[in-house]
Design a protein around this motif. Structure first.
Motif, PDB file in Angstrom:
ATOM      1  N   ARG A 118       5.614   2.559   4.568  1.00  0.00           N
ATOM      2  CA  ARG A 118       5.810   2.645   6.016  1.00  0.00           C
ATOM      3  C   ARG A 118       5.592   1.317   6.715  1.00  0.00           C
ATOM      4  NH1 ARG A 118       2.682   7.972   7.765  1.00  0.00           N
ATOM      5  NH2 ARG A 118       3.992   9.396   6.624  1.00  0.00           N
ATOM      6  N   SER A 119       4.424   0.786   6.561  1.00  0.00           N
ATOM      7  CA  SER A 119       4.097  -0.477   7.234  1.00  0.00           C
ATOM      8  C   SER A 119       2.851  -1.050   6.597  1.00  0.00           C
ATOM      9  CB  SER A 119       3.858  -0.251   8.724  1.00  0.00           C
ATOM     10  OG  SER A 119       2.607   0.367   8.925  1.00  0.00           O
ATOM     11  N   ASN A 120       2.574  -2.268   6.925  1.00  0.00           N
ATOM     12  CA  ASN A 120       1.358  -2.891   6.417  1.00  0.00           C
ATOM     13  C   ASN A 120       0.169  -2.623   7.328  1.00  0.00           C
ATOM     14  OD1 ASN A 120       2.846  -3.904   4.317  1.00  0.00           O
ATOM     15  ND2 ASN A 120       3.196  -5.874   5.285  1.00  0.00           N
ATOM     16  N   LEU A 121       0.385  -1.909   8.430  1.00  0.00           N
ATOM     17  CA  LEU A 121      -0.686  -1.692   9.396  1.00  0.00           C
ATOM     18  C   LEU A 121      -1.662  -0.610   8.952  1.00  0.00           C
ATOM     19  CD1 LEU A 121       1.359  -1.918  12.710  1.00  0.00           C
ATOM     20  CD2 LEU A 121      -0.016  -3.687  11.614  1.00  0.00           C
ATOM     21  N   VAL A 122      -1.192   0.411   8.251  1.00  0.00           N
ATOM     22  CA  VAL A 122      -2.069   1.479   7.778  1.00  0.00           C
ATOM     23  C   VAL A 122      -1.894   1.634   6.286  1.00  0.00           C
ATOM     24  CG1 VAL A 122      -2.111   2.720   9.960  1.00  0.00           C
ATOM     25  CG2 VAL A 122      -0.397   3.306   8.275  1.00  0.00           C
ATOM     26  N   ASP A 123      -3.008   1.971   5.621  1.00  0.00           N
ATOM     27  CA  ASP A 123      -2.946   2.210   4.190  1.00  0.00           C
ATOM     28  C   ASP A 123      -3.818   3.413   3.852  1.00  0.00           C
ATOM     29  OD1 ASP A 123      -5.512   1.208   4.424  1.00  0.00           O
ATOM     30  OD2 ASP A 123      -5.144  -0.566   3.209  1.00  0.00           O
ATOM     31  N   VAL A 124      -3.976   3.666   2.574  1.00  0.00           N
ATOM     32  CA  VAL A 124      -4.744   4.816   2.129  1.00  0.00           C
ATOM     33  C   VAL A 124      -6.185   4.723   2.624  1.00  0.00           C
ATOM     34  CG1 VAL A 124      -5.633   6.019   0.091  1.00  0.00           C
ATOM     35  CG2 VAL A 124      -3.273   5.270   0.139  1.00  0.00           C
ATOM     36  N   ASP A 125      -6.760   3.544   2.627  1.00  0.00           N
ATOM     37  CA  ASP A 125      -8.144   3.394   3.074  1.00  0.00           C
ATOM     38  C   ASP A 125      -8.316   3.810   4.536  1.00  0.00           C
ATOM     39  OD1 ASP A 125      -9.089   2.541   0.606  1.00  0.00           O
ATOM     40  OD2 ASP A 125      -8.663   0.437   1.051  1.00  0.00           O
ATOM     41  N   TYR A 126      -7.328   3.515   5.357  1.00  0.00           N
ATOM     42  CA  TYR A 126      -7.355   3.929   6.770  1.00  0.00           C
ATOM     43  C   TYR A 126      -7.375   5.458   6.859  1.00  0.00           C
ATOM     44  CZ  TYR A 126      -5.490   4.783  11.485  1.00  0.00           C
ATOM     45  OH  TYR A 126      -5.276   5.243  12.760  1.00  0.00           O
ATOM     46  N   TYR A 127      -6.507   6.110   6.087  1.00  0.00           N
ATOM     47  CA  TYR A 127      -6.462   7.574   6.090  1.00  0.00           C
ATOM     48  C   TYR A 127      -7.771   8.160   5.586  1.00  0.00           C
ATOM     49  CZ  TYR A 127      -1.639   8.425   7.486  1.00  0.00           C
ATOM     50  OH  TYR A 127      -0.486   8.551   8.210  1.00  0.00           O
ATOM     51  N   ILE A 128      -8.346   7.551   4.552  1.00  0.00           N
ATOM     52  CA  ILE A 128      -9.611   8.035   4.007  1.00  0.00           C
ATOM     53  C   ILE A 128     -10.722   7.901   5.040  1.00  0.00           C
ATOM     54  CG2 ILE A 128     -11.391   7.513   2.283  1.00  0.00           C
ATOM     55  CD1 ILE A 128      -9.053   6.936   0.308  1.00  0.00           C
ATOM     56  N   ALA A 129     -10.785   6.770   5.707  1.00  0.00           N
ATOM     57  CA  ALA A 129     -11.820   6.557   6.727  1.00  0.00           C
ATOM     58  C   ALA A 129     -11.668   7.545   7.878  1.00  0.00           C
ATOM     59  CB  ALA A 129     -11.759   5.121   7.240  1.00  0.00           C
ATOM     60  N   MET A 130     -10.447   7.716   8.358  1.00  0.00           N
ATOM     61  CA  MET A 130     -10.211   8.628   9.487  1.00  0.00           C
ATOM     62  C   MET A 130     -10.521  10.079   9.100  1.00  0.00           C
ATOM     63  SD  MET A 130      -9.195   6.996  12.257  1.00  0.00           S
ATOM     64  CE  MET A 130      -8.031   7.887  13.255  1.00  0.00           C
ATOM     65  N   GLY A 131     -10.061  10.488   7.933  1.00  0.00           N
ATOM     66  CA  GLY A 131     -10.285  11.865   7.496  1.00  0.00           C
ATOM     67  C   GLY A 131     -11.743  12.162   7.238  1.00  0.00           C
ATOM     68  N   GLY A 132     -12.424  11.250   6.554  1.00  0.00           N
ATOM     69  CA  GLY A 132     -13.842  11.451   6.278  1.00  0.00           C
ATOM     70  C   GLY A 132     -14.662  11.529   7.556  1.00  0.00           C
ATOM     71  N   ARG A 133     -14.317  10.674   8.498  1.00  0.00           N
ATOM     72  CA  ARG A 133     -15.034  10.674   9.784  1.00  0.00           C
ATOM     73  C   ARG A 133     -14.764  11.965  10.562  1.00  0.00           C
ATOM     74  NH1 ARG A 133     -16.416   6.445  13.758  1.00  0.00           N
ATOM     75  NH2 ARG A 133     -17.883   7.574  15.062  1.00  0.00           N
TER      76      ARG A 133
END
Length: 194
Positions: free
Chosen positions: A108-123
């Motif tokens: 999709r883009s270089n702005l978001v990656d799996v780590d971003y999704y993991i951080a958002m979901g865990g939080r």
């Protein structure tokens, strides 16, 4: 049922299919989660088979995935049960996308990656409180890895899936992915040119 007709899959048989794949992934990765957490993840997979669970309908009628930051903003603007519902949706979407479609994040883009999704979901899950939410938050990365394996096990049943599996292996160098490829008759080699 007449010969030649495909079998009709019930909702329960689909849940059993996902439960079996998740349990096999947990055995393979020597992972443990509470039974209720396992049931939650199986139900999440079943629910997300429907595109409406992952997407929202825009004003023009098309289905679009809402960015996680927008889901978080909406959740923070709500209170009570509505806020809890929005945080759960944020956690569920993050878990499903990062676990089942990690390749889509890198394309999709270089702005978001799996780590971003993991951080958002865990939080998001940690904001919901104790019990299953606490385990979903604490073991979010593990659950993503388990769902990666579930996704990979469903991928190698088609040629296109095998290609995607091979592309994942090229990016990660994962021994587990290499083993899956070998089981399908594909010998993974980096830098091989004929």
């Amino acid at each position: 049922m007449p010969d030649g007709d495909p079998p009709v899959l019930s909702s329960q048989s689909i849940k059993d299919f996902f439960r079996d794949l998740l349990q096999r992934a947990m055995e393979n990765q020597r992972a443990q989660v509470q039974p209720f957490t396992e049931l939650y993840v199986v139900n999440l997979l079943h629910e997300y088979l429907l595109s409406e669970a992952l997407y929202v309908q825009s004003e023009d009628g098309s289905l679009q995935q809402k960015p996680l930051a927008f889901l978080l903003k909406e959740a923070l603007e709500e209170a009570g049960p509505a806020r809890m519902h929005m945080l759960r949706r944020l956690g569920d979407t993050s878990l499903f996308v990062s676990g089942f479609f990690p390749d889509s994040l890198s394309r999709r883009s270089n702005l978001v990656d799996v780590d971003y999704y993991i951080a958002m979901g865990g939080r998001a899950y940690s904001s919901l409180g104790a019990g299953v939410w606490e385990e979903l938050s604490a073991k979010f990365r593990l659950l993503v890895d388990l769902l990666n394996e579930v996704s990979e096990r469903t991928l190698h049943s088609t040629n296109a899936g095998l290609v995607r599996l091979y592309e994942r292996w090229l990016k990660t160098g994962s021994d587990r992915l290499a083993s899956l490829l070998v089981k399908q008759g594909v010998v993974p080699r980096k830098g091989f040119v004929q």
